[in-house]
Scaffold this motif. Structure first.
Motif, short mmCIF file in Angstrom:
data_model
loop_
_atom_site.label_atom_id
_atom_site.label_comp_id
_atom_site.label_asym_id
_atom_site.label_seq_id
_atom_site.Cartn_x
_atom_site.Cartn_y
_atom_site.Cartn_z
N ASP A 1 0.83 -1.21 0.00
CA ASP A 1 0.00 0.00 0.00
C ASP A 1 0.86 1.26 0.00
O ASP A 1 0.48 2.28 -0.59
CB ASP A 1 -0.96 0.01 1.19
CG ASP A 1 -0.23 -0.21 2.51
OD1 ASP A 1 0.76 -0.95 2.53
OD2 ASP A 1 -0.66 0.37 3.53
N SER B 1 0.45 3.79 -3.16
CA SER B 1 -0.03 5.14 -2.85
C SER B 1 0.87 6.23 -3.40
O SER B 1 0.49 7.40 -3.42
CB SER B 1 -0.18 5.31 -1.33
OG SER B 1 1.07 5.13 -0.68
N LEU C 1 -5.56 5.96 -2.66
CA LEU C 1 -6.25 4.77 -2.18
C LEU C 1 -7.23 5.15 -1.08
O LEU C 1 -6.94 6.00 -0.24
CB LEU C 1 -5.24 3.75 -1.63
CG LEU C 1 -4.27 3.12 -2.65
CD1 LEU C 1 -3.28 2.22 -1.95
CD2 LEU C 1 -5.04 2.34 -3.71
N LEU D 1 -8.05 -1.78 0.26
CA LEU D 1 -8.05 -0.42 -0.24
C LEU D 1 -8.41 -0.44 -1.71
O LEU D 1 -8.19 -1.44 -2.41
CB LEU D 1 -6.67 0.23 -0.04
CG LEU D 1 -6.13 0.26 1.40
CD1 LEU D 1 -4.70 0.74 1.41
CD2 LEU D 1 -7.01 1.14 2.28
N LYS D 2 -8.95 0.67 -2.21
CA LYS D 2 -9.35 0.74 -3.62
C LYS D 2 -8.94 2.07 -4.22
O LYS D 2 -8.74 3.06 -3.51
CB LYS D 2 -10.85 0.54 -3.78
CG LYS D 2 -11.69 1.65 -3.19
CD LYS D 2 -13.17 1.39 -3.39
CE LYS D 2 -14.02 2.52 -2.77
NZ LYS D 2 -15.47 2.28 -2.96
N GLY D 3 -8.83 2.08 -5.53
CA GLY D 3 -8.47 3.29 -6.26
C GLY D 3 -8.70 3.08 -7.75
O GLY D 3 -9.09 2.00 -8.20
#
Length: 607
Positions: free
Chosen positions: A20, A24, A29, A37-39
């Motif tokens: 992450d 990031s 995220l 986590l999402k993006g």
């Protein structure tokens, strides 16, 4: 294979660098629930986040393009590195010393090309920073001071100075183990008559970093009048530097952009410095090129295509700045964010505004003031003479695609009203023209706008095309509407019109379906409520039959052989022979209801 990295070291690197933290650096995220986590996926264009990261498992996966893997796979994919280059970069970040099998460790030969070029730029950046303290760089320090930048500001942005000699940097990098081929390939040196020479000489230097913070190029500002080169000289296209894919200052601004959902796009390196020092830490700039599609992809990953996000463009007030603003609007639909433009008074850029009026003026400048589409409309309308019909029509033709690109439907309505007032066109005409300019597909929901067309006076627009003629019934033609009403009354309520209807001649009904109706009805007779006694039929029986026929809800209503019903059927067949029916007439219905309320309630729809 010689130079193979030890498997235990690879595992140590994979475990030491959280996925992450790496991801990031390239995109924003957000919490997706369940510890994930999402993006927005960096490997394909999308509007809804389908890219997920699982920190506990150390894996990522995109449900849109099906890309997935661990931390090493992500860096290999996004930075186009080999496996060894990726492990070496992550190991350097984690402070892990790698062991190489079957050949030992030789950094000058076993590291990949990209790693070598990035290291050359890193060493060069520090070299330029050190040279800024030399006596020769006094002209550079003076340049910075005149624009309000002290030594601390220069150090924060890594500003340096390139010596005016022919090969100062080249000789320095050779001493650090870099080959002439690597120096030429990196763009730091160029071929001279007697070998490689420095590309940048006697200039103020700004390091250009990618979104991950690696130095991949330089921007150089001319300081002396005897320098015959351009005012700004940038690194040429190299394996690690593509000017259309980098944004100056994005490494410093990315976290604040993701946090505030706002980005400020300025035009120069000093403008970025001025904005950041004034508290606008979301400022970024392009590097010697116009703001384009690849730049938008970078911002979209940081803004997460948030509909409430804002992108503010600051351009100079001159003609070039206005042209740049219109060019930026062409890509406006690729943003889900709202786009604005900010132009400083008297045409000053943020750096000049900070010098003249202080930090607060810069902060006020970048507050959203004018939507970009509104600025584009003003520029378009101002080019035409709105006092002439031809000028107003041409302005509407060119402005309609701009109205069609407005994302917010409410704002589109308001702009159509304003444009109609300027061009003296009704609001519905403006919106109709905008819908025509948007094309059959309208605005692409994936972020791409409609196909815009330039105004062409010789092109036939939708507005100029005659509308298709709708089929019209001869019964509903305006000249025959009163006759239709009269016939319907005669068919349904003969007792209302029997004294007057017989006075009309056949020549009063000329429409094809009407011409066939009166002779048929006259054959059945209209006197005495629509029934005429036949010879040999007693008068009492004739009167009883007439009463049954006159009562719509009587015991004889609807019986077989009812003359009124037969007349309606014959009229239906006559009207249907012309492939159209007698259109109901509001006026006739109103007349019949007024004449006979009871009959109107009992009436049935007729053809």
């Amino acid at each position: 294979m010689a130079g193979r990295i030890n498997d235990e070291d690879v595992k140590a690197v994979r475990d030491a660098v959280p996925i992450d933290a790496v991801v990031s650096d390239y995109l924003q995220l957000r919490n997706a629930g369940g510890g994930n986590l999402k993006g927005l996926c960096p490997f394909h264009d999308e509007k809804s986040p389908s890219f997920q990261v699982s920190p506990s498992k150390g894996l990522f996966h995109c449900f849109g393009c099906q890309e997935g893997g661990d931390t090493i796979a992500f860096v290999m994919k996004i930075d186009h590195l080999t496996f060894s280059e990726t492990v070496e970069r992550l190991a350097a970040k984690a402070g892990i010393t790698l062991r190489y099998e079957e050949g030992g460790y030789n950094p000058s030969h076993q590291r990949g090309e990209r790693i070598r070029l990035v290291e050359a730029h890193k060493v060069a950046a520090q070299f330029y920073v050190d040279q800024l303290e030399s006596p020769e760089a006094e002209i550079g320090r003076k340049f910075l001071a005149e624009r309000g930048f002290d030594q601390a500001a220069a150090a924060h942005f890594g500003v340096g100075y390139s010596p005016a000699g022919w090969d100062h940097l080249t000789r320095y990098l050779r001493g650090k183990g870099f080959s002439d081929k690597e120096l030429t390939l990196s763009g730091l040196s160029q071929e001279g008559r007697r070998g490689p020479i420095d590309r940048f000489r006697g200039r103020l230097m700004w390091p250009i970093r990618d979104i991950g913070g690696e130095v991949v190029g330089f921007g150089a500002r001319k300081l002396r009048d005897d320098d015959n080169g351009p005012k700004y000289l940038n690194t040429p296209e190299t394996p690690i530097y593509k000017k259309g894919q980098v944004l100056y200052g994005v490494d410093l601004a990315k976290k604040e952009i993701a946090k505030t959902s706002r980005a400020v796009v300025v035009e120069g390196y000093t403008d970025v410095m001025a904005c950041h020092l004034a508290g606008v830490t979301t400022a970024i700039a392009t590097c010697g090129t116009a703001f384009g599609g690849d730049h938008i992809k970078i911002l979209r990953r940081l803004l997460m295509d948030n509909g409430s996000a804002r992108v503010i463009f600051t351009f100079d007030g001159d003609a070039a700045g206005q042209k740049a603003a219109l060019r930026a609007f062409e890509d406006d639909q690729k943003f889900a964010a709202e786009t604005y433009i900010a132009i400083a008074p008297e045409g000053m850029d943020p750096c000049e505004l900070r010098l003249a009026k202080g930090d607060e003026a810069v902060a006020d400048l970048v507050e959203p003031r004018t939507p970009l589409f509104e600025f584009a409309l003003r520029q378009i309308v101002s080019r035409y003479d709105l006092e002439t019909p031809a000028g107003r029509a041409a302005a509407l033709d060119e402005a309609a695609p701009v109205v069609a690109r407005i994302k917010n439907s409410g704002a589109q309505h308001e702009v159509a009203v304003q444009l109609g007032g300027h061009a003296r066109h009704p609001r519905h005409a403006v919106r109709g023209q905008a819908r025509g300019a948007a094309g059959p597909l309208g605005r692409d929901r994936g972020g791409r706008g409609p196909r815009s067309r330039r105004a062409d006076p010789n092109r036939r627009t939708r507005r100029d095309r005659p509308p298709p003629a709708a089929p019209r019934s001869p019964c509903a033609a305006p000249p025959t509407a009163p006759r239709a009403s009269l016939l319907k009354l005669a068919l349904q309520y003969p007792q209302l019109v029997s004294p007057a209807f017989d006075a009309y001649g056949v020549d009063e009904f000329t429409a094809p379906p009407y011409a066939a109706v009166p002779p048929v009805h006259r054959g059945g007779g209209w006197r005495r409520g629509g029934h005429r006694r036949r010879p040999g039929v007693p008068r009492a029986r004739a009167r009883r039959r007439a009463r049954r026929h006159r009562a719509p809800h009587g015991r004889g209503a609807g019986r077989r052989g009812d003359p009124a019903q037969d007349r309606r059927q014959r009229c239906t067949r006559a009207c249907s022979s012309s492939r159209s029916g007698c259109a109901p007439s509001t006026a006739a219905s109103a007349t019949s209801r007024a004449a006979s309320p009871a009959s109107a309630r009992a009436a049935t729809p007729s053809n």
